[in-house]
Design an enzyme around this catalytic site. Structure first.
Site, PDB file in Angstrom:
ATOM      1  CB  CYS A  74      -7.692  -2.273   1.606  1.00 56.96           C
ATOM      2  SG  CYS A  74      -6.963  -1.630   0.059  1.00 56.96           S
ATOM      3  CB  CYS A 188      -0.060  -4.046   0.405  1.00 60.92           C
ATOM      4  SG  CYS A 188      -1.275  -4.930  -0.635  1.00 60.92           S
TER       5      CYS A 188
END
Ligand code: DGL
Length: 272
Positions: A74, A188
């Site tokens: 992440c 992302c």
């Protein structure tokens, strides 16, 4: 000695794109996926609150899984909490940060787009990467408010709203002095789940950079240097998915996790 336990962590399902690459790179590894779905999405959290939350959740996960390595799959979490995690826990961490360096090496036009969450786009860490590796390029950053959620809805079987997607990616398609964006960083881990849809709404052809294969290679290298220990207790089985929300709140995502190979859910119940 048993297979190395790799704990993958994301706010939601985006880290599955990294898990997929780790599975290909290390087919013998024991993978445990974890998602702070009680805290999803991370993109709009305040920095200090988010860092505290991530350190707390990882503490519970490390205790439960006893991993040989933790992959923070992440960008939003890595760019804010990686240093604090390394201070707090002894296990090796591999993080995920926007692939600015490879983008700067691959662009021919000198114009790079970076799609990421609003959190990642605002981070000092991200600006330092640009300053160090892409100082000679024009970099257009876009903090996409909805892309991570659109990706999750897609995995849950809902159709992608193509107009919304077009709007979300448009800000990184730019022209300057007769040149245009030719490389777009997927900053992302959710976004690679939408690449085939992006191809249908992009204004022109670009190269999208998904960092997952490079992260998987890094995981293999770090594991090579890490002595393996037996777990001291019964750890979650291979292909488990550990979630921070209670079972009732995660019901609609379990089939999506199972479809990506993580079919043993466990609920830690760590509400925000
Ligand atoms: N998958 C995450 C990332 O790589 C964040 C998604 C979110 O929680 O907004 O940044």
């Amino acid at each position: 000695m048993s297979a190395p336990r790799v704990l993958l962590f994301d706010s939601g399902m985006g880290g599955l794109t990294v898990a997929r690459a780790v599975r290909t790179q290390l087919p013998g590894a024991h993978l445990v996926y974890s998602a702070d779905n009680a805290g999803f999405p991370y993109g709009a959290w305040k920095e200090a609150d988010l860092a505290k939350r991530i350190v707390l959740v990882l503490g519970a996960l490390i205790e439960r899984v006893e991993p040989a390595i933790v992959v923070i799959a992440c960008n939003t979490a890595s760019t804010i909490a990686l240093a604090q995690l390394r201070d707090a826990y002894k296990v090796p961490f591999v993080g995920t940060v926007p692939a600015i360096k490879p983008a700067a090496a691959q662009t021919k036009s000198g114009i790079i787009g970076v799609l990421a969450t609003p959190g990642t786009v605002s981070r000092e860490y991200t600006h330092a990467l640009i300053h160090t590796y892409a100082y000679h390029c024009k970099v257009f950053l876009h903090g996409a408010k909805r892309l991570a959620e659109i990706a999750e809805l897609k995995l849950k079987g809902r159709p992608v709203d193509m107009d919304e997607l077009r709007e979300e990616i448009a800000p990184v398609f730019r022209k300057r002095d007769g040149q245009k964006t030719d490389v777009v960083v997927l900053g992302c881990t959710h976004y690679p789940l939408l690449v085939e849809d992006m191809l249908k709404v992009q204004p022109w052809l670009v190269k999208y950079i998904d960092p997952a294969p490079a992260i998987a290679r890094r995981v293999a290298d770090v594991l090579d240097e890490t002595p393996l220990k037996e777990a001291e207790k019964t750890v979650p089985v291979h292909n488990s998915v550990l979630l921070t929300a209670a079972r009732g709140q995660a019901a609609d995502s379990l089939a999506a996790y199972a479809a990506m190979g993580f079919d043993h859910p466990e609920f830690l119940d760590l509400p925000v």
